[in-house]
Design a protein around this motif. Structure first.
Motif, PDB file in Angstrom:
ATOM      1  N   LEU A 427       0.750  -1.081   0.150  1.00  0.00           N
ATOM      2  CA  LEU A 427      -0.001  -0.017  -0.044  1.00  0.00           C
ATOM      3  C   LEU A 427       0.922   1.374   0.008  1.00  0.00           C
ATOM      4  O   LEU A 427       1.971   1.207   0.411  1.00  0.00           O
ATOM      5  N   ALA A 431      -1.129   5.189   3.658  1.00  0.00           N
ATOM      6  CA  ALA A 431      -2.393   4.310   4.097  1.00  0.00           C
ATOM      7  C   ALA A 431      -2.073   3.996   5.617  1.00  0.00           C
ATOM      8  O   ALA A 431      -3.202   3.473   6.288  1.00  0.00           O
ATOM      9  N   ARG A 633       0.467   3.485  -6.524  1.00  0.00           N
ATOM     10  CA  ARG A 633       0.087   2.417  -5.907  1.00  0.00           C
ATOM     11  C   ARG A 633      -1.649   2.520  -5.524  1.00  0.00           C
ATOM     12  O   ARG A 633      -1.783   3.513  -5.496  1.00  0.00           O
ATOM     13  N   TYR A 635      -5.279   1.938  -3.658  1.00  0.00           N
ATOM     14  CA  TYR A 635      -5.452   1.693  -2.320  1.00  0.00           C
ATOM     15  C   TYR A 635      -7.151   1.270  -2.434  1.00  0.00           C
ATOM     16  O   TYR A 635      -7.960   2.138  -3.125  1.00  0.00           O
ATOM     17  N   GLY A 649      -4.151  -4.997  -3.448  1.00  0.00           N
ATOM     18  CA  GLY A 649      -3.915  -3.708  -2.894  1.00  0.00           C
ATOM     19  C   GLY A 649      -5.162  -3.301  -2.031  1.00  0.00           C
ATOM     20  O   GLY A 649      -5.369  -2.066  -1.952  1.00  0.00           O
ATOM     21  N   ASN A 681      -3.344  -6.262   6.176  1.00  0.00           N
ATOM     22  CA  ASN A 681      -3.639  -5.048   5.902  1.00  0.00           C
ATOM     23  C   ASN A 681      -5.080  -5.004   6.179  1.00  0.00           C
ATOM     24  O   ASN A 681      -6.137  -5.177   5.360  1.00  0.00           O
TER      25      ASN A 681
END
Length: 975
Positions: A427, A431, A633, A635, A649, A681
């Motif tokens: 991430l 984040a 990236r 999210y 992701g 995550n």
């Protein structure tokens, strides 16, 4: 042509962008015999055995790696199976030998041996030393089942596999569940995607192996039997002793209105509301409108069931209370369950009770519905031989299909799972900063104003979220902003970015049929239509017809993304909130009807793919967003998951949990087991999403309720600061820190201190994030992962390691100012705030003042912390404090990269190794390896040592003992 072959062909034709790996199909099609023996044939990646007994006609073992073996057992001759949705790799080139000894065929790699019986087809696995690790119980179950949906009848199999398990084995993983359970040995878990409850079909054992069960339908770990209504398995008598049911008493405002005998406690689903006594049903059916989610309706109604239950066999009887509103259960005079949930989101609460055979035991259930739902189900004890076994059962499938994953520790097992299902892509750095959200921001100014206020107050923040309903009331799925409330969304995003913050936006897979997006998807067969045809209405305004798109259809996936991309083009949102992706077609539908409404899909009936929707949906958004946004990236925040979500992701959050101490505590083990399922995550709604009516009006709260609300939010916030993703969200009352506590008060200071500590820890946290990808590591770690030899940690469900250096023990009881903490054996421990030292291998009662929760650094830890900042990208080259906790040797590798790109996948990152030698008292900061664009050429390292009580132990901005200027070459520092 067989049904399976037809489905495989349909899948291959329709999925032009594959859902999973096709490599596994390629290696399994029409195997060629290399060497043959009695009852088996060797193929390029393993063997196929044709057992003489059992329900599997053929059993295939495929070598996917030195310690990973795929086992597939089919009821016919064909291994022509659809591609896996979870697994994205095929058999890896691995040397192996095939031998036969009597009735056993062995497949042996350098690390693992899999033996299969030519008689029963049962498989067992041995490690490199020849010791048995896992063994199937002979007699796997593969039973035909007919699934009927809108396309007619199709034939599949119901499948089950049982493995033997010694008494001292413990099981973890299985996703995110809300029962407060850490070790699932002897427990029952249903993998059945639901708001707050998330299945991932990976079991991780204390014996250092994992089983990835490759089936996407409703799956049961433990007891394969469905829990039944009480009268099906117990003898019921009412309060008068009359056989046949319990006494059900219905009260309104304290006055008894109806009393009757009922043989089951069952207002479980919408269909069951017809059971209400005449005159009370209308109250039970009152709709819940926007802004009233979680509020009390059905005022003054209370239902009590009383009588006795009698069991035919003694032992631990399992009960499953499915409820919302207030529900209490007493058995044999003891209160065994006391829960509240918001009315529209009931879920299961499991408990066990020892009941002797042939004795009448009293039971009482008291329920305040608040327009909610309830059912009490029961299951008789399993036979003793089955109670602790490892068992997986799935409702619909083609075969028994699973992967054995071996390892020398749990980290290697989780790494093996990610090798099969995909790396945990990184991430962006932001984040891991603080997230502020609310159900919901209703205007452009509210969104921008929240970030502005945090900046004015000097409270660090990185992210804000635009939740649902930014569109016109009647236009769900249009992705259009209501111009009256959001006059310039592009400017809104720009204003947030100008304050060095990020913003994501909620996009559901749900559409109103009046929108152009629905019509476009429907035109290509990309909408599930039964929800609309059934006349279902949602909770917005007068209620609107709605349904969800079919992500299993390649053309629908492409169009779904195009609608998103075109609608938000040029606005520069930083990511996506993918809500209601179970999918929640209509709350409180019974499972058969829900299954019909989420299908038929492009690759089969809804029952076949029941659990996989959130993965397929997230992967579609991830791949397209990544393709269209150069090297930025992605999210994604998603409400549900499935095996492999880590490759998309995505961050999983624990759904619409409620603001109670019970639910708070349950988040701890839910998060740990989610991490041990390979998905690190993870986050939760700090403070709980839905609130009891006693909290819903801050101005009218009693002093007692206000005190409890404040403490619940602060304790949950403290846990959030030591969660992988730190995020505050919920219904009214408002959840911004400055709304939870007035600036200048001790409560406000306590919130702010946790935020600042989180940001100080960012060098450590971002290293953990880097290790998710590069080392297949785990951020939120069950104690057993780092202390496998300490049997006392196996069932601890309210402590965990945050990385390998810090142990966290959240405070989850109201008014607690002390709690028991177990300090695992094999290490000594330092209080992060005071420096007090604790010996490992024992429990101790510690003080837990309101302003902080217990956090401990293990002896030998090297903890990197950064400067005080307001957002994660601020002062990235600033000084780093290294706190060394004396008493043992230790090491750490500080990771860094550009923070927002995928350049790390191309090798653009750096590591700085550090090593503490306790005997010599020397800290070595090793030579830096690697580099990345923008990397600071030199760093200032401030070093301090903690070896006992220290008033400044928790002040990471305090004066330090030594300072070195580091330019990339190795340096040593003596204490």
């Amino acid at each position: 042509m067989s049904t399976k072959t037809l489905l495989a062909l349909i899948a291959g034709l329709s999925l032009t962008a594959p859902l999973g790996a096709c490599a596994s199909m390629m290696t399994s099609a029409s195997p060629t015999a290399v060497a043959a023996g009695a009852g088996f044939e060797r193929i390029a990646d393993g063997v196929i055995v044709t057992p003489t007994e059992g329900e599997a006609r053929r059993v295939r073992l495929q070598v996917y790696g030195p310690e990973t073996i795929r086992v597939t057992a089919v009821p016919d001759a064909s291994f022509d199976l659809p591609p896996s949705i979870m697994v994205v790799t095929g058999p890896a080139p691995t040397p192996f030998e095939v031998t036969q000894s009597g009735e056993t065929v062995s497949v042996k790699t350098a690390e693992t041996t899999a033996e299969v019986s030519t008689v029963t087809g049962a498989v067992r696995f041995l490690n490199a030393e020849g010791q048995e690790v896992l063994a199937e119980r002979p007699g796997r179950e593969i039973d035909p089942i007919t699934v009927t949906d809108q396309r007619g009848e199709q034939s599949f199999e119901t499948v089950r596999q049982v493995w033997e398990s010694p008494a001292d084995e413990a099981f973890y993983g299985l996703g995110q569940h809300q029962q407060g359970v850490m070790n699932y040995k002897g427990r029952d878990v249903e993998l059945h995607q639901h708001n707050t409850d998330v299945g991932i079909p990976l079991v991780v054992s204390s014996r250092n192996y994992g089983v990835l069960w490759d089936n996407n339908s409703i799956t049961r770990f433990g007891d394969p039997r469905e829990y039944t209504m009480l009268d099906e398995t117990l003898t019921l008598r009412d309060q008068t002793g009359r056989f046949g049911g319990l006494t059900a008493s219905y009260y309104v405002d304290g006055q008894l209105k109806v009393q009757r005998q009922e043989r089951e406690i069952n207002y479980e689903f919408i269909r069951d509301q017809l059971r209400w006594p005449e005159g009370l049903k209308k109250q039970a059916d009152q709709p819940v409108q926007v802004g009233d989610m979680g509020r009390a309706g059905q005022q003054g109604v209370r239902v009590v069931w009383e009588g006795t239950v009698e069991a035919f066999e003694g032992g631990e009887h399992k009960f499953r209370l499915y409820s919302s509103g207030y529900a209490k259960v007493w058995i044999d005079g003891k209160l065994v369950m006391d829960r509240w949930r918001q009315n529209w989101n009931p879920w299961n609460h499991d408990f066990g009770v020892e009941i002797p055979a042939d004795r009448q035991v009293s039971i009482k259930v008291e329920w305040t519905p608040e327009d909610g739902y309830i059912a009490l189900r029961h299951q008789n004890p399993l036979p003793a031989a089955d109670q602790g076994a490892l068992s997986l059962w799935s409702e619909v499938g083609h075969a028994v299909d699973y992967y054995y994953i071996g390892g020398s520790n749990m980290d290697e097992v989780i790494s093996g799972y990610r090798t099969l299902t995909g790396k945990s892509v990184m991430l962006p750095r932001w984040a891991y900063g603080f997230w502020q959200s609310r159900q919901r921001y209703s205007t452009q100014e509210e969104v921008v104003g929240v970030v502005r206020r945090y900046r004015e107050l000097g409270l660090p923040i990185d992210n804000v979220v635009q939740d649902w309903f930014y569109w016109p009331e009647n236009a769900w799925g249009s992705h259009e902003f209501d111009a009256a409330r959001y006059p310039n969304p592009t400017q809104m995003v720009a204003d947030v970015h100008a304050m060095n913050a990020n913003i994501i936006i909620s996009v559901w897979p749900k559409f109103y049929p009046t929108t152009e997006h629905y019509k476009q998807l429907a035109a290509i067969g990309g909408m599930y239509t039964r929800n609309v045809e059934a006349g279902a209405r949602d909770w917005v305004g007068p209620g609107y017809a709605n349904s969800f798109y079919d992500p299993y259809l390649a053309a629908a996936r492409e169009l779904y993304w195009k609608q998103m991309s075109d609608s938000f083009a040029g606005m520069n949102f930083d990511g996506w909130w993918l809500d209601s992706v179970e999918p929640d077609m209509h709350s409180n539908l019974d499972v058969p009807e829900r299954t019909l409404r989420m299908g038929p899909t492009a690759i089969g009936p809804g029952a076949l793919v029941f659990n996989s929707y959130p993965l397929v949906n997230a992967e579609n958004v991830y791949k397209h967003f990544r393709a269209e946004n150069d090297d930025d990236r992605t999210y994604i925040l998603t409400r549900s998951a499935w095996g492999g979500l880590q490759r998309t992701g995505s961050v999983l959050w624990s759904g619409d949990v409620v603001a109670t101490w019970d639910d708070f505590r349950n988040q701890i083990s839910a998060g740990i087991n989610t991490n041990m399922s390979g998905l690190s995550n993870w986050t939760h709604d700090i403070g709980g999403f839905a609130v009891e009516s006693r909290y819903s009006n801050p101005a009218g709260m009693t002093p007692e309720n206000k005190a409890e609300w404040d403490e619940l939010n602060l304790r949950w916030f403290q846990f959030g600061a030591f969660s992988p993703v730190f995020r505050s969200h919920g219904e009214f009352p408002l959840r911004e820190v400055y709304n939870l506590a007035q600036p200048g008060t001790p409560l406000y200071t306590a919130f702010g201190d946790q935020m600042r500590l989180r940001y100080r820890l960012m060098p450590y946290i971002y290293t953990l994030a880097g290790d998710l990808y590069h080392r297949d590591d785990t951020m939120m770690r069950g104690l057993i992962m780092d202390f496998p030899g300490d049997v006392k940690v196996r069932d601890i469900n309210d402590q965990y390691m945050f990385g390998r250096e810090l142990m966290v023990a959240p405070v989850h009881e109201y008014r607690s100012r002390e709690r028991s903490v177990y300090f695992p054996a094999g290490a000594d421990w330092y209080d992060l705030y005071t420096g007090q030292k604790f010996a490992g291998g024992r429990a101790q009662t510690v003080a837990v003042p309101l302003e902080r929760i217990p956090v401990y650094a293990r002896a030998g830890a090297i903890l990197p912390t950064g400067p005080a900042v307001q957002y994660t990208a601020e002062n990235l080259g600033g000084p780093i404090t290294l706190t060394v906790y004396a008493g043992a040797n230790g090491s750490f590798e500080l990771y860094d990269d550009a923070g927002t790109t995928y350049a790390y996948e191309r090798g653009e990152f750096s590591r700085i190794p550090m090593r503490w030698d306790e005997r010599s008292g020397v800290l070595t900061i090793g030579a830096r390896t690697g580099s990345y664009p923008g990397m600071p050429a030199s760093r200032t390292f401030n070093i301090r040592w903690i070896g006992g009580p220290d008033a400044a132990a928790g002040d990471f901005g305090a004066a330090t003992t030594k300072t070195v200027q580091y330019t990339g070459a190795a340096v040593t520092v003596s204490r």
